[in-house]
Design a protein around this motif. Structure first.
Motif, short mmCIF file in Angstrom:
data_model
loop_
_atom_site.label_atom_id
_atom_site.label_comp_id
_atom_site.label_asym_id
_atom_site.label_seq_id
_atom_site.Cartn_x
_atom_site.Cartn_y
_atom_site.Cartn_z
N SER A 103 0.82 -1.22 0.00
CA SER A 103 0.00 0.00 0.00
C SER A 103 0.85 1.27 0.00
N THR A 104 1.97 1.26 0.71
CA THR A 104 2.82 2.46 0.69
C THR A 104 3.50 2.63 -0.67
N HIS A 105 3.89 1.52 -1.27
CA HIS A 105 4.49 1.59 -2.61
C HIS A 105 3.49 2.15 -3.63
N VAL A 106 2.30 1.61 -3.62
CA VAL A 106 1.28 2.04 -4.59
C VAL A 106 0.88 3.49 -4.35
N ALA A 107 0.69 3.87 -3.10
CA ALA A 107 0.32 5.26 -2.81
C ALA A 107 1.40 6.22 -3.30
N THR A 108 2.64 5.85 -3.12
CA THR A 108 3.75 6.70 -3.58
C THR A 108 3.73 6.86 -5.10
N THR A 109 3.53 5.76 -5.81
CA THR A 109 3.51 5.85 -7.27
C THR A 109 2.30 6.64 -7.76
N LEU A 110 1.17 6.47 -7.07
CA LEU A 110 -0.04 7.19 -7.49
C LEU A 110 0.08 8.69 -7.31
N VAL A 111 0.82 9.14 -6.32
CA VAL A 111 1.03 10.58 -6.14
C VAL A 111 1.72 11.15 -7.37
N ALA A 112 2.75 10.46 -7.88
CA ALA A 112 3.44 10.93 -9.08
C ALA A 112 2.52 10.90 -10.30
N ILE A 113 1.73 9.86 -10.44
CA ILE A 113 0.82 9.74 -11.58
C ILE A 113 -0.25 10.83 -11.54
N LEU A 114 -0.85 11.05 -10.37
CA LEU A 114 -1.88 12.08 -10.25
C LEU A 114 -1.30 13.47 -10.48
N ALA A 115 -0.10 13.72 -9.99
CA ALA A 115 0.54 15.02 -10.24
C ALA A 115 0.79 15.22 -11.73
N HIS A 116 1.21 14.17 -12.41
CA HIS A 116 1.43 14.26 -13.85
C HIS A 116 0.13 14.60 -14.58
N ILE A 117 -0.94 13.93 -14.20
CA ILE A 117 -2.24 14.20 -14.84
C ILE A 117 -2.69 15.63 -14.56
N LEU A 118 -2.50 16.09 -13.35
CA LEU A 118 -2.95 17.43 -12.97
C LEU A 118 -2.11 18.56 -13.57
N PHE A 119 -0.80 18.38 -13.63
CA PHE A 119 0.08 19.51 -13.91
C PHE A 119 0.86 19.45 -15.21
N HIS A 120 0.91 18.31 -15.88
CA HIS A 120 1.69 18.21 -17.12
C HIS A 120 1.02 19.02 -18.24
N ASP A 121 1.83 19.61 -19.10
CA ASP A 121 1.32 20.36 -20.25
C ASP A 121 1.07 19.39 -21.40
N PHE A 122 -0.18 19.11 -21.68
CA PHE A 122 -0.55 18.20 -22.75
C PHE A 122 -0.97 18.96 -24.02
N SER A 123 -0.50 20.18 -24.19
CA SER A 123 -0.96 20.99 -25.31
C SER A 123 -0.28 20.66 -26.63
N GLY A 124 0.76 19.87 -26.63
CA GLY A 124 1.45 19.51 -27.87
C GLY A 124 0.54 18.76 -28.82
N PRO A 125 0.75 18.95 -30.12
CA PRO A 125 -0.15 18.33 -31.11
C PRO A 125 -0.05 16.80 -31.13
N GLU A 126 1.07 16.23 -30.69
CA GLU A 126 1.25 14.78 -30.73
C GLU A 126 0.85 14.11 -29.42
N GLN A 127 0.41 14.90 -28.46
CA GLN A 127 0.09 14.34 -27.16
C GLN A 127 -1.40 14.03 -27.05
N LEU A 128 -1.69 12.86 -26.51
CA LEU A 128 -3.06 12.38 -26.38
C LEU A 128 -3.75 12.94 -25.15
N GLY A 129 -3.02 13.44 -24.19
CA GLY A 129 -3.53 13.78 -22.86
C GLY A 129 -4.74 14.68 -22.80
N PRO A 130 -5.25 14.86 -21.59
CA PRO A 130 -6.43 15.70 -21.39
C PRO A 130 -6.17 17.15 -21.76
N ARG A 131 -7.12 17.76 -22.43
CA ARG A 131 -6.97 19.15 -22.88
C ARG A 131 -7.69 20.14 -21.97
N THR A 132 -8.76 19.70 -21.35
CA THR A 132 -9.55 20.60 -20.51
C THR A 132 -9.47 20.14 -19.06
#
Length: 172
Positions: A103-132
């Protein structure tokens, strides 16, 4: 005598771990596997999921995410059936330490994943990520249960008297 662990939680944990076996082996591990190894239907399922939920991590995984997938496939996957057994059987105190590590391992990895989803710039034309912001929240809603259930597991292992029972030694 220590109180019994709440059965609803043990059943939830068992279902969580049982569901992870096929998900990890057939879906989550796909970015690590050679193309064409899995049936076309599974590849299409991953493509549908990533497109529908705008999840770039599964189709265009950065190297750090591939490392997380390796941990899931080679460290967590062997643990899933063991944990499922322990929680289906119920009252298995021996699962406490492995469950805390998991549980501590998974929680630690999820913090990085959630931060990436929240804060990464997905505005590049080749990126699939969330736009809004809405798309980011929808994608977060997919990942958040994989943080909350391990946190509940950690809390249960640390604070439930059944799993955190300290034997009193008799004086001679």
């Amino acid at each position: 005598m220590a109180a019994a662990a709440p059965r609803w939680r043990e059943r939830l944990f068992a279902l969580f771990f049982l569901s992870h076996v096929p998900l990890t082996a057939l879906i989550d591990a796909q970015p690590l596997l050679p193309a064409g190894l899995l049936p076309q239907a599974l590849t299409e399922l991953l493509q549908w999921y990533a497109t529908t939920f705008r999840d770039p991590l599964m189709l265009q995984p950065p190297e750090w995410f591939k490392a997380f997938i390796c941990c899931e496939a080679f460290l967590q996957l062997p643990f899933f059936p063991i944990a499922a057994y322990a929680f289906l059987k119920g009252s298995c105190r021996w699962i406490r330490t492995p469950a805390i590590i998991y549980s501590t391992h998974v929680a630690t990895t999820l913090v990085a994943i959630l931060a990436h989803i929240l804060f990464h710039d997905f505005s590049g034309p080749e990126q699939l990520g969330p736009r809004t912001q809405r798309e980011r929240l929808v994608l977060l809603s997919v990942y958040v249960p994989y943080l909350l259930i391990p946190l509940l597991l950690l809390y249960t292992m640390l604070y439930n008297p059944h799993y955190n029972h300290v034997e009193k030694r008799k004086r001679k």
